[in-house]
Design a protein around this motif. Structure first.
Motif, PDB file in Angstrom:
ATOM      1  N   GLY A  12      37.385  49.727  39.521  1.00 16.97           N
ATOM      2  CA  GLY A  12      36.432  50.621  40.158  1.00 16.97           C
ATOM      3  C   GLY A  12      35.161  49.941  40.619  1.00 16.97           C
ATOM      4  N   VAL A  13      35.197  48.611  40.743  1.00 19.18           N
ATOM      5  CA  VAL A  13      34.042  47.846  41.207  1.00 19.18           C
ATOM      6  C   VAL A  13      34.288  47.457  42.658  1.00 19.18           C
ATOM      7  N   PHE A  14      33.429  47.892  43.551  1.00 20.45           N
ATOM      8  CA  PHE A  14      33.640  47.682  44.977  1.00 20.45           C
ATOM      9  C   PHE A  14      32.975  46.375  45.435  1.00 20.45           C
ATOM     10  N   GLY A  15      33.387  45.927  46.611  1.00 17.45           N
ATOM     11  CA  GLY A  15      32.709  44.807  47.242  1.00 17.45           C
ATOM     12  C   GLY A  15      33.449  43.492  47.100  1.00 17.45           C
ATOM     13  N   TRP A  16      32.877  42.482  47.743  1.00 12.65           N
ATOM     14  CA  TRP A  16      33.422  41.136  47.805  1.00 12.65           C
ATOM     15  C   TRP A  16      33.286  40.465  46.440  1.00 12.65           C
ATOM     16  N   ALA A  17      34.274  39.676  46.053  1.00 16.35           N
ATOM     17  CA  ALA A  17      34.229  38.900  44.807  1.00 16.35           C
ATOM     18  C   ALA A  17      34.338  37.426  45.173  1.00 16.35           C
ATOM     19  N   PRO A  18      33.222  36.783  45.533  1.00 15.26           N
ATOM     20  CA  PRO A  18      33.277  35.406  46.035  1.00 15.26           C
ATOM     21  C   PRO A  18      33.737  34.416  44.973  1.00 15.26           C
ATOM     22  N   THR A  19      34.619  33.503  45.368  1.00 13.23           N
ATOM     23  CA  THR A  19      35.107  32.464  44.466  1.00 13.23           C
ATOM     24  C   THR A  19      34.024  31.414  44.256  1.00 13.23           C
ATOM     25  N   LEU A  20      33.703  31.141  42.996  1.00 11.50           N
ATOM     26  CA  LEU A  20      32.731  30.111  42.650  1.00 11.50           C
ATOM     27  C   LEU A  20      33.433  28.814  42.248  1.00 11.50           C
ATOM     28  N   GLN A  21      34.449  28.938  41.410  1.00 17.78           N
ATOM     29  CA  GLN A  21      35.289  27.795  41.035  1.00 17.78           C
ATOM     30  C   GLN A  21      36.733  28.278  40.930  1.00 17.78           C
ATOM     31  N   LEU A  22      37.668  27.402  41.307  1.00 14.86           N
ATOM     32  CA  LEU A  22      39.082  27.768  41.266  1.00 14.86           C
ATOM     33  C   LEU A  22      39.924  26.534  40.965  1.00 14.86           C
ATOM     34  N   GLY A  50      62.592  34.838  41.340  1.00 19.73           N
ATOM     35  CA  GLY A  50      62.086  35.199  40.026  1.00 19.73           C
ATOM     36  C   GLY A  50      61.503  34.047  39.240  1.00 19.73           C
ATOM     37  N   ARG A  51      61.262  32.900  39.896  1.00 21.03           N
ATOM     38  CA  ARG A  51      60.695  31.747  39.205  1.00 21.03           C
ATOM     39  C   ARG A  51      59.209  31.605  39.523  1.00 21.03           C
ATOM     40  N   VAL A  52      58.450  31.133  38.548  1.00 18.95           N
ATOM     41  CA  VAL A  52      57.024  30.887  38.766  1.00 18.95           C
ATOM     42  C   VAL A  52      56.851  29.745  39.760  1.00 18.95           C
ATOM     43  N   VAL A  53      56.065  29.990  40.793  1.00 22.26           N
ATOM     44  CA  VAL A  53      55.803  28.942  41.785  1.00 22.26           C
ATOM     45  C   VAL A  53      54.359  28.479  41.785  1.00 22.26           C
ATOM     46  N   GLY A  54      53.470  29.246  41.174  1.00 24.45           N
ATOM     47  CA  GLY A  54      52.076  28.836  41.145  1.00 24.45           C
ATOM     48  C   GLY A  54      51.265  29.623  40.141  1.00 24.45           C
ATOM     49  N   GLN A  55      50.190  29.000  39.665  1.00 26.02           N
ATOM     50  CA  GLN A  55      49.265  29.632  38.732  1.00 26.02           C
ATOM     51  C   GLN A  55      47.854  29.225  39.133  1.00 26.02           C
ATOM     52  N   ALA A  56      46.881  30.081  38.825  1.00 25.30           N
ATOM     53  CA  ALA A  56      45.493  29.747  39.148  1.00 25.30           C
ATOM     54  C   ALA A  56      44.548  30.449  38.196  1.00 25.30           C
ATOM     55  N   ASN A  57      43.423  29.807  37.975  1.00 26.09           N
ATOM     56  CA  ASN A  57      42.311  30.405  37.236  1.00 26.09           C
ATOM     57  C   ASN A  57      41.063  30.260  38.090  1.00 26.09           C
ATOM     58  N   GLN A  58      40.272  31.321  38.142  1.00 28.73           N
ATOM     59  CA  GLN A  58      39.046  31.215  38.906  1.00 28.73           C
ATOM     60  C   GLN A  58      37.908  31.975  38.249  1.00 28.73           C
ATOM     61  N   PHE A  59      36.701  31.563  38.612  1.00 25.66           N
ATOM     62  CA  PHE A  59      35.465  32.204  38.198  1.00 25.66           C
ATOM     63  C   PHE A  59      34.852  32.756  39.477  1.00 25.66           C
ATOM     64  N   ALA A  60      34.587  34.058  39.511  1.00 22.22           N
ATOM     65  CA  ALA A  60      34.143  34.700  40.738  1.00 22.22           C
ATOM     66  C   ALA A  60      32.901  35.535  40.484  1.00 22.22           C
ATOM     67  N   GLY A  61      32.157  35.761  41.544  1.00 23.10           N
ATOM     68  CA  GLY A  61      31.016  36.657  41.484  1.00 23.10           C
ATOM     69  C   GLY A  61      31.463  38.095  41.693  1.00 23.10           C
ATOM     70  N   VAL A  62      30.721  39.032  41.145  1.00 26.28           N
ATOM     71  CA  VAL A  62      31.018  40.442  41.314  1.00 26.28           C
ATOM     72  C   VAL A  62      29.737  41.229  41.142  1.00 26.28           C
ATOM     73  N   ARG A  63      29.587  42.296  41.927  1.00 25.24           N
ATOM     74  CA  ARG A  63      28.391  43.138  41.817  1.00 25.24           C
ATOM     75  C   ARG A  63      28.733  44.359  40.991  1.00 25.24           C
ATOM     76  N   LEU A  64      28.220  44.397  39.777  1.00 21.18           N
ATOM     77  CA  LEU A  64      28.581  45.463  38.857  1.00 21.18           C
ATOM     78  C   LEU A  64      27.730  46.713  39.078  1.00 21.18           C
ATOM     79  N   PRO A  65      28.365  47.870  39.030  1.00 20.48           N
ATOM     80  CA  PRO A  65      27.593  49.113  39.133  1.00 20.48           C
ATOM     81  C   PRO A  65      26.837  49.380  37.845  1.00 20.48           C
ATOM     82  N   LYS A  66      25.771  50.161  37.933  1.00 18.53           N
ATOM     83  CA  LYS A  66      25.051  50.543  36.727  1.00 18.53           C
ATOM     84  C   LYS A  66      25.883  51.560  35.944  1.00 18.53           C
ATOM     85  N   ARG A  67      25.879  51.398  34.627  1.00 20.29           N
ATOM     86  CA  ARG A  67      26.634  52.333  33.796  1.00 20.29           C
ATOM     87  C   ARG A  67      25.878  53.652  33.697  1.00 20.29           C
TER      88      ARG A  67
END
Length: 268
Positions: A203-213, A251-268
């Motif tokens: 439920g978090v809208f907007g762009w999630a820019p990749t910082l590291q991948l 059905g075989r794994v062809v790739g895996q990735a981990n990333q750290f991304a930015g996100v704009r969180l809504p106020k609770r």
């Protein structure tokens, strides 16, 4: 609409230097997609490698480049019997935009010797709904969804549209290249940085820019669509981790990735 190969094309511009023309179609809003930029960098790095296939890449994204002319600078670090290791940088208007370490090797399409990874439970491709580049309620268009056909579970999309996201922290997609070409080690970098991000399912809208991948290509993909499962572990301080695993049509794994991304969180 151009092909992925055309969008990532590079030309030699000097020793260890390559010219690219970054394609605005491969963008989220007006920002070029991280996996696409990494594919341009990896294509240039492959030109200096003694081994044919991308097998691993780790990158940071210090600046978001505009579409248009760019330069990729590649340095050969070492060549061994089974791999080539390189350093590569994408530069636009004098600014470093991607800094990457690239490993080239030789991939096969064998079954795994051992695996603990299980395929995601999701509707068949024909029963899934394509995520549009311009969806009702979106505050911006997502041009990359016109060149990468992405299909989701209709229940996930309906919950999102109703303002009641399922909030499991995971999302699974079917993906095909809209130009009809088959997936390969370079284009898998786009698939492993999926759109939409997990934040949409929360439920978090907007762009999630990749910082590291960091991405790992495990084997040559079989022809046909791929499935990608994307999960988040923790979202804190406008930062989000995402883990992606891609399965090919066999059905075989062809790739895996981990990333750290930015996100704009809504106020609770």
């Amino acid at each position: 609409m151009g092909s992925f190969k055309e969008a990532t094309a590079i030309e030699a511009a000097g020793p260890g230097e390559f010219a690219a023309d970054l394609d605005a179609q491969w963008a989220v809003g007006t920002k070029l997609h991280g996996g696409y930029l990494l594919a341009v960098v990896a294509r240039a790095a492959a030109e200096l490698a003694d081994h044919p296939h991308l097998t691993a890449v780790s990158a940071s994204f210090p600046n978001a480049p505009e579409p248009g002319p760019a330069t990729v600078q590649v340095e050969l670090l070492q060549t061994a019997r089974s791999l080539t290791q390189l350093r590569a940088r994408l530069v636009r208007d004098g600014q470093p935009c991607v800094e990457a370490l690239v490993t080239q090797g030789t991939l096969v399409d064998d079954d795994p010797w051992w695996t603990s990874v299980t395929e995601p439970e999701m509707p068949a491709e024909q029963d899934s709904r394509r995520f549009p580049s311009s969806a009702p309620g979106n505050t911006f268009e997502v041009p990359i969804l016109d060149v990468v056909e992405t299909r989701l579970d209709p229940a996930v999309l309906d919950a999102f549209a109703a303002g009641e996201p399922t909030a499991t922290g995971a999302i699974s997609t079917w993906q095909r290249l809209a130009d009809g070409s088959e997936w390969d080690p370079l284009s898998l970098l786009v698939a492993l940085d999926p759109v939409p991000p997990v934040s949409l399912e929360l439920g978090v809208f907007g762009w999630a820019p990749t910082l590291q991948l960091s991405a790992y290509i495990r084997r040559l993909p079989a022809p046909g669509p791929i499935r990608v499962r994307l999960e988040a572990g923790d979202i804190t301080g406008n930062r989000m981790d995402e883990t992606a695993v891609a399965w090919d049509s066999s059905g075989r794994v062809v790739g895996q990735a981990n990333q750290f991304a930015g996100v704009r969180l809504p106020k609770r």
